[in-house]
Write a protein that holds these residues in place. Structure first.
Motif, PDB file in Angstrom:
ATOM      1  N   ARG A  11      29.369  21.035 -23.902  1.00  0.00           N
ATOM      2  CA  ARG A  11      28.489  20.338 -22.961  1.00  0.00           C
ATOM      3  C   ARG A  11      27.799  21.319 -22.017  1.00  0.00           C
ATOM      4  N   SER A  12      28.510  22.379 -21.646  1.00  0.00           N
ATOM      5  CA  SER A  12      27.890  23.396 -20.797  1.00  0.00           C
ATOM      6  C   SER A  12      26.743  24.102 -21.516  1.00  0.00           C
ATOM      7  N   SER A  14      25.026  22.837 -23.951  1.00  0.00           N
ATOM      8  CA  SER A  14      23.954  21.852 -24.081  1.00  0.00           C
ATOM      9  C   SER A  14      23.127  21.778 -22.804  1.00  0.00           C
ATOM     10  N   ALA A  15      23.792  21.813 -21.646  1.00  0.00           N
ATOM     11  CA  ALA A  15      23.082  21.751 -20.366  1.00  0.00           C
ATOM     12  C   ALA A  15      22.178  22.960 -20.165  1.00  0.00           C
ATOM     13  N   ARG A  16      22.579  24.116 -20.739  1.00  0.00           N
ATOM     14  CA  ARG A  16      21.795  25.349 -20.569  1.00  0.00           C
ATOM     15  C   ARG A  16      20.606  25.423 -21.526  1.00  0.00           C
ATOM     16  N   TRP A  17      20.563  24.539 -22.496  1.00  0.00           N
ATOM     17  CA  TRP A  17      19.553  24.620 -23.542  1.00  0.00           C
ATOM     18  C   TRP A  17      18.179  24.235 -23.015  1.00  0.00           C
ATOM     19  N   GLU A  47      11.220  21.993 -19.120  1.00  0.00           N
ATOM     20  CA  GLU A  47      12.306  22.358 -18.204  1.00  0.00           C
ATOM     21  C   GLU A  47      11.981  21.879 -16.798  1.00  0.00           C
ATOM     22  N   PRO A  81      23.231  15.973 -20.937  1.00  0.00           N
ATOM     23  CA  PRO A  81      24.223  16.521 -20.011  1.00  0.00           C
ATOM     24  C   PRO A  81      23.654  17.660 -19.163  1.00  0.00           C
ATOM     25  N   GLY A  82      23.635  17.470 -17.841  1.00  0.00           N
ATOM     26  CA  GLY A  82      23.254  18.534 -16.919  1.00  0.00           C
ATOM     27  C   GLY A  82      21.786  18.884 -16.880  1.00  0.00           C
ATOM     28  N   SER A  83      20.910  18.072 -17.525  1.00  0.00           N
ATOM     29  CA  SER A  83      19.499  18.450 -17.585  1.00  0.00           C
ATOM     30  C   SER A  83      18.698  17.990 -16.371  1.00  0.00           C
ATOM     31  N   ASN A 231      20.440  19.012 -31.162  1.00  0.00           N
ATOM     32  CA  ASN A 231      20.180  17.622 -30.796  1.00  0.00           C
ATOM     33  C   ASN A 231      19.523  16.976 -31.998  1.00  0.00           C
ATOM     34  N   ARG A 252      21.637  12.215 -25.887  1.00  0.00           N
ATOM     35  CA  ARG A 252      20.446  12.488 -25.096  1.00  0.00           C
ATOM     36  C   ARG A 252      19.450  11.361 -25.331  1.00  0.00           C
TER      37      ARG A 252
END
Length: 260
Positions: A11-12, A14-17, A47, A81-83, A231, A252
């Motif tokens: 998940r981390s 994924s959030a950085r992607w 972004e 997640p985290g976006s 994704n 997502r």
């Protein structure tokens, strides 16, 4: 050593992607901590820069104000997640957004994924990395056909060829000698981010998509990656990837909201 499939790690990652792919003919913008591309009146967010003090309402206000200045009538935003700040999806829905796409966040241990792929029966489908101008031309035309964009111009091909020379991250799928699939990937540390998988309608269910996954994972393993992350649309590519050993870790949603 981190387990590639530790849920918090996945998940981390994924959030950085941040996928920096955009159609060859699109207008690309960076402004006020935002990055997006625009095709006609539709702005698609790449972004969003935000910090822990930003609110969902504040981020949405900034998004709409910024893209409206470039003539956008609609805004498309992918939330996972985290976006974005907590509650951003609900704020968009409250402002008239609709969910236009649902995707699964999937991941696989690359070594295990390659073992699963190696056990599959042989196929006429195969894939290779994009290297030449002819490869780039085929890649861009397939992407345009599948995603319903205008065919690329010579200028678009020349620009995309420069990107290939710099990144070397695009893959072409073929049936015998005929190009019919296009995809890409990005290596970030030990994570391989798979993106953009597209196969023309006449070649689907032929093994082309699987061949492109295999080629990209082999390339990623050779470059030191251990985690494959992607994704995938819930109803189309996600089932294929699950059969290839990928696991779903999150979802997502892509939302589209009017800006005026």
């Amino acid at each position: 050593m981190t387990d590639p499939l530790d849920p918090d790690h996945v998940r981390s990652e994924s959030a950085r992607w941040v996928s920096r792919w955009y159609p060859a003919h699109a207008d690309h913008h960076r402004r006020d901590g935002l990055e997006w591309y625009q095709v006609g009146p539709l702005a698609t967010v790449i972004e969003v820069g935000f910090d822990p003090h930003d609110t969902a309402d504040g981020v949405v206000d900034r998004l709409i104000h910024t893209v409206t200045a470039t003539g956008a009538d609609e805004l498309e935003f992918d939330i996972g997640p985290g976006s974005a700040p907590a509650g951003t999806e609900q704020v968009l829905l409250d402002r008239g957004a609709r969910i236009v796409e649902r995707a699964d966040v999937l991941a696989a241990d690359i070594a295990e994924g390659l073992a699963t792929l190696a056990a599959r029966p042989p196929s006429a489908a195969h894939a290779r990395m994009v290297r030449s101008r002819d490869d780039v031309d085929a890649y861009e035309r397939i992407q345009a056909a599948v995603w319903d964009y205008p065919p690329p111009t010579d200028h678009d091909i020349d620009r995309a060829l420069i990107d290939v020379a710099d990144a070397g991250d695009k893959c072409l799928g073929l049936l015998d000698a005929t190009p019919c699939g296009a995809s890409g990937f990005t290596i970030d540390g030990q994570t391989c981010r798979l993106w953009g998988g597209a196969v023309i309608a006449a070649a689907r269910r032929s093994g082309v998509y699987t061949a492109m996954v295999s080629t990209r994972l082999h390339n990623a393993r050779d470059r030191g990656a251990t985690l494959a992350l992607t994704n995938a649309r819930t109803q189309t590519s996600s089932p294929i990837l699950r059969r290839l050993g990928f696991t779903v870790f999150a979802q997502r949603h892509t939302l589209r909201v009017p800006t005026r």
